[in-house]
Design a protein around this motif. Structure first.
Motif, mmCIF file in Angstrom:
data_model
loop_
_atom_site.group_PDB
_atom_site.id
_atom_site.type_symbol
_atom_site.label_atom_id
_atom_site.label_comp_id
_atom_site.label_asym_id
_atom_site.label_seq_id
_atom_site.Cartn_x
_atom_site.Cartn_y
_atom_site.Cartn_z
ATOM 1 N N PHE A 39 -15.966 -128.722 5.300
ATOM 2 C CA PHE A 39 -16.273 -129.059 6.717
ATOM 3 C C PHE A 39 -17.441 -128.162 7.294
ATOM 4 O O PHE A 39 -17.510 -127.067 6.784
ATOM 5 C CB PHE A 39 -15.123 -129.096 7.621
ATOM 6 C CG PHE A 39 -14.169 -130.038 6.916
ATOM 7 C CD1 PHE A 39 -13.130 -129.622 5.742
ATOM 8 C CD2 PHE A 39 -13.762 -131.101 7.417
ATOM 9 C CE1 PHE A 39 -12.060 -130.402 5.275
ATOM 10 C CE2 PHE A 39 -12.779 -131.867 7.019
ATOM 11 C CZ PHE A 39 -12.098 -131.737 5.899
ATOM 12 N N GLN A 69 -19.229 -127.034 11.189
ATOM 13 C CA GLN A 69 -18.937 -126.957 12.661
ATOM 14 C C GLN A 69 -20.301 -126.218 13.245
ATOM 15 O O GLN A 69 -20.386 -124.974 12.975
ATOM 16 C CB GLN A 69 -17.812 -126.417 13.292
ATOM 17 C CG GLN A 69 -17.659 -126.881 14.778
ATOM 18 C CD GLN A 69 -16.169 -126.549 15.227
ATOM 19 O OE1 GLN A 69 -15.400 -125.990 14.596
ATOM 20 N NE2 GLN A 69 -16.051 -127.424 16.386
ATOM 21 N N LYS A 95 -20.716 -128.650 18.649
ATOM 22 C CA LYS A 95 -20.487 -129.900 18.131
ATOM 23 C C LYS A 95 -19.080 -130.114 17.419
ATOM 24 O O LYS A 95 -18.477 -129.009 17.513
ATOM 25 C CB LYS A 95 -21.617 -130.079 17.188
ATOM 26 C CG LYS A 95 -22.832 -130.457 17.771
ATOM 27 C CD LYS A 95 -24.131 -130.516 16.567
ATOM 28 C CE LYS A 95 -25.385 -131.018 17.055
ATOM 29 N NZ LYS A 95 -26.163 -131.607 15.959
ATOM 30 N N GLU A 96 -18.595 -131.232 17.166
ATOM 31 C CA GLU A 96 -17.421 -131.404 16.641
ATOM 32 C C GLU A 96 -17.438 -131.212 15.154
ATOM 33 O O GLU A 96 -18.732 -131.159 14.671
ATOM 34 C CB GLU A 96 -16.936 -132.888 16.820
ATOM 35 C CG GLU A 96 -16.372 -133.197 18.219
ATOM 36 C CD GLU A 96 -15.734 -134.440 18.317
ATOM 37 O OE1 GLU A 96 -15.465 -134.893 19.479
ATOM 38 O OE2 GLU A 96 -15.923 -135.240 17.432
ATOM 39 N N ARG A 97 -16.349 -130.436 14.617
ATOM 40 C CA ARG A 97 -16.201 -130.365 13.337
ATOM 41 C C ARG A 97 -16.639 -131.746 12.623
ATOM 42 O O ARG A 97 -15.926 -132.774 12.892
ATOM 43 C CB ARG A 97 -14.854 -129.798 12.873
ATOM 44 C CG ARG A 97 -14.618 -129.462 11.584
ATOM 45 C CD ARG A 97 -13.342 -128.780 11.194
ATOM 46 N NE ARG A 97 -12.226 -129.743 11.695
ATOM 47 C CZ ARG A 97 -10.789 -129.690 11.960
ATOM 48 N NH1 ARG A 97 -10.563 -128.327 11.662
ATOM 49 N NH2 ARG A 97 -10.007 -130.697 12.158
ATOM 50 N N GLU A 98 -17.318 -131.590 11.188
ATOM 51 C CA GLU A 98 -17.369 -132.558 10.415
ATOM 52 C C GLU A 98 -17.262 -132.525 9.077
ATOM 53 O O GLU A 98 -17.593 -131.433 8.596
ATOM 54 C CB GLU A 98 -19.153 -132.904 10.755
ATOM 55 C CG GLU A 98 -19.793 -134.083 9.834
ATOM 56 C CD GLU A 98 -21.286 -134.039 9.571
ATOM 57 O OE1 GLU A 98 -21.762 -135.074 9.396
ATOM 58 O OE2 GLU A 98 -21.791 -133.183 10.301
ATOM 59 N N ALA A 125 -20.180 -137.355 3.533
ATOM 60 C CA ALA A 125 -20.471 -137.973 4.640
ATOM 61 C C ALA A 125 -21.796 -138.552 4.643
ATOM 62 O O ALA A 125 -22.578 -138.025 3.680
ATOM 63 C CB ALA A 125 -20.564 -136.978 5.700
ATOM 64 N N SER A 163 -24.384 -138.276 6.240
ATOM 65 C CA SER A 163 -25.415 -137.556 6.650
ATOM 66 C C SER A 163 -25.966 -136.549 5.312
ATOM 67 O O SER A 163 -26.886 -135.931 5.600
ATOM 68 C CB SER A 163 -24.995 -136.705 7.839
ATOM 69 O OG SER A 163 -23.896 -136.055 7.692
#
Length: 126
Positions: free
Chosen positions: A37, A39, A43-46, A61, A63
């Motif tokens: 993950f 962050q 911004k939110e954790r992705e 993801a 991205s």
């Protein structure tokens, strides 16, 4: 106890590569899903990549597809995140996490993980 220790972050120019490592201890990699993950400030954790304990399936993801690769070395008890073609927007703190749950294709959801490492910073800048 379960412990995860990330390493490999740093400052890299756009287009460069890094390999992040997540050293695991205190649990059996065969039975735990592992996720990476990130962050960025504000911004939110992705969730960017994860690997299933069940069959080793990997998920990414949108991205990062085509640029990030997650892999695990069971004898070394280490999970890697190879990051290629780095972009400034990849700048973030990167964390690995694990759970004994078999999350399957939902393993990019951070809320399902029980244990987290302390993170390693990746900065992409010229």
């Amino acid at each position: 106890q379960v412990q995860l220790v990330e390493s490999g972050g740093g400052l890299v120019q756009p287009g460069g590569s890094l390999r992040l490592s997540c050293a695991a201890s205190g649990f059996n990699l065969d039975f735990y899903d592992i996720g990476w993950f990130r962050q960025a400030p504000g911004k939110e954790r992705e969730g960017v990549a994860c690997i299933s304990s069940n069959d080793g399936s990997t998920y990414y993801a949108d991205s990062v597809k085509g640029r990030f690769t997650i892999s695990r070395d069971k004898p070394k008890r280490t999970v890697y995140l190879q990051i290629n073609s780095l972009k400034p927007e990849d700048t973030a703190a990167y964390y690995c996490a694990t759970t004994p749950s078999d999350l399957g294709s939902t393993c990019l959801h951070g809320g399902d993980y029980n244990y987290w490492g302390q993170g390693t910073q990746v900065t992409v800048s010229s």
